[in-house]
Write an enzyme that holds these catalytic residues in place. Structure first.
Site, short mmCIF file in Angstrom:
data_model
loop_
_atom_site.label_atom_id
_atom_site.label_comp_id
_atom_site.label_asym_id
_atom_site.label_seq_id
_atom_site.Cartn_x
_atom_site.Cartn_y
_atom_site.Cartn_z
N GLU A 58 -4.60 -4.71 10.94
CA GLU A 58 -3.55 -3.65 10.86
C GLU A 58 -3.52 -2.78 12.30
O GLU A 58 -4.45 -1.81 12.27
CB GLU A 58 -3.73 -2.46 9.83
N SER A 106 4.41 -1.83 10.15
CA SER A 106 5.97 -1.87 10.23
C SER A 106 6.46 -3.14 9.76
O SER A 106 7.43 -3.47 10.37
CB SER A 106 6.28 -1.38 11.47
N HIS A 109 -9.21 1.18 5.36
CA HIS A 109 -7.99 1.46 6.20
C HIS A 109 -7.80 2.21 7.23
O HIS A 109 -8.86 3.25 7.13
CB HIS A 109 -6.92 2.08 4.97
N GLY A 141 3.19 -0.89 3.86
CA GLY A 141 3.37 0.46 3.68
C GLY A 141 4.61 0.88 3.34
O GLY A 141 4.95 0.55 2.14
N GLY A 142 5.42 1.54 4.20
CA GLY A 142 6.84 2.20 3.68
C GLY A 142 7.66 1.13 3.15
O GLY A 142 8.38 1.61 2.16
N ASN A 191 0.81 -1.08 0.10
CA ASN A 191 0.06 0.08 -0.07
C ASN A 191 1.10 1.37 0.15
O ASN A 191 1.67 1.50 1.10
CB ASN A 191 -1.02 0.03 1.52
N TRP A 192 0.74 2.04 -1.03
CA TRP A 192 2.07 2.92 -1.10
C TRP A 192 1.40 4.17 -0.74
O TRP A 192 2.09 5.28 -0.49
CB TRP A 192 2.32 3.30 -2.51
N LYS A 193 0.19 4.28 -0.17
CA LYS A 193 -0.50 5.44 0.24
C LYS A 193 -0.13 6.70 -0.77
O LYS A 193 -0.19 6.53 -1.90
CB LYS A 193 -0.01 5.90 1.65
N GLU A 229 -6.39 4.84 8.12
CA GLU A 229 -6.26 6.25 7.64
C GLU A 229 -7.48 6.72 7.45
O GLU A 229 -7.88 7.83 7.23
CB GLU A 229 -5.19 6.54 6.83
N GLY A 242 3.15 2.57 10.47
CA GLY A 242 4.41 3.75 10.27
C GLY A 242 5.05 4.14 11.60
O GLY A 242 5.73 5.08 11.52
P1 13P Z 1 3.49 0.68 7.43
O1 13P Z 1 4.15 -0.82 6.68
O2 13P Z 1 4.32 1.85 6.71
O3 13P Z 1 3.67 0.61 8.92
O4 13P Z 1 2.10 0.86 7.12
C1 13P Z 1 1.38 -0.17 7.02
C2 13P Z 1 -0.10 0.25 6.41
O5 13P Z 1 -0.78 0.65 6.81
C3 13P Z 1 -0.40 -0.69 5.35
O6 13P Z 1 -1.83 -0.56 4.70
#
Ligand code: 13P
Length: 250
Positions: free
Chosen positions: A167, A212, A95, A233-234, A9-11, A97, A173
């Site tokens: 999650e 993470s 998600h 994510g990251g 998930n690149w956000k 967020e 993050g």
């Molecule tokens: P991170 O891997 O950056 O913690 O993000 C997780 C996430 O929200 C994936 O949807």
């Protein structure tokens, strides 16, 4: 045996160039012999580029969100049919967020889940608790409520064509990963909740862990019996990191 899935998930990160580099890099890294199912979820404007770069490779493409509506006066929204036309296989729904920053309710998330499936997309349903909720011992209550809303709207049968991602918000993050045991406990709870409705479907559905995940910690988390891969994510924004996580899922 459930085949693992690693989805990135690149956000709101990336560019057209990064999309091309990352997706073709992943495709080249694994060829046809992927160690697990793989997906990338870039921002909307890069979906077409991602689908082009992924064509003929084991990399699937997903969107980070989807409208609950089919079409109409919904400025800024993107429908499931549009995503399907762009070559998406998956759509993330719920998600944290979006639940937090965009005020999405459990009911709206359930409607998005249904809209995605209505166009043949596989929803990746995100659930998870905040730090305050965990500390108040409400993790199962929160995750259970989020899941039941979708069960009520879509029924247990819908989970044959869906993925769940646990999650914990406090691990997203932050560099603070849930321990493999913490993840396993919630994954087992999720599977148990589904099993009460249909044991076969509960045994079949993939439950990913997100928060993470990196190449260095993925193998330990993925070794847990109810963890079927990761929503990353990251670490999904760089070919070597993402590829390392996929190898850990093999
Ligand atoms: P991170 O891997 O950056 O913690 O993000 C997780 C996430 O929200 C994936 O949807």
């Amino acid at each position: 045996m459930r085949r693992k899935l690693v989805a990135g998930n690149w956000k709101m990160h990336g560019s057209r160039e990064l999309t091309r580099t990352l997706v073709s890099g992943l495709a080249a890294e694994f060829g046809a012999a992927a160690p697990c199912d793989m997906a990338v979820c870039p921002p909307y404007p890069y979906l077409e580029e991602a689908a082009r770069a992924a064509a003929g490779s084991p990399v699937a493409v997903g969107a980070q969100d989807v409208s609950d509506q089919d079409q109409g006066a919904y400025t800024g929204q993107v429908s499931a049919a549009m995503l399907a036309e762009l070559g998406c296989r998956y759509a993330i729904v719920g998600h944290s967020e979006r639940r937090t920053l965009n005020g999405e309710s459990d009911e709206l998330v359930a409607a998005k889940f249904r809209a995605a499936q209505g166009q043949g997309l596989v929803p990746i349903l995100c659930v998870g608790e905040s730090l305050e909720e965990r500390e108040a011992d409400e993790t199962e209550a929160v995750v259970g409520r989020q899941l039941r809303a979708v069960l009520a709207a879509a029924g247990i049968g819908a989970f044959e064509q869906a993925v769940i991602a646990y999650e914990p918000i406090w691990a997203i993050g932050t560099g603070r990963t849930a321990s493999p045991e913490q993840a396993q406990a919630v994954h087992a709870y999720i599977r148990g909740l589904l099993a009460a409705e249909n044991a076969k479907i509960a045994d079949f559905v993939k439950v990913l862990y997100g928060g993470s995940v990196k190449a260095a910690n993925a193998a330990d988390i993925f070794a847990m019996p109810d963890v079927d891969g990761g929503l990353v994510g990251g670490a999904s924004l760089e070919v070597e990191g993402f590829a390392g996580i996929c190898r850990a899922a093999g």
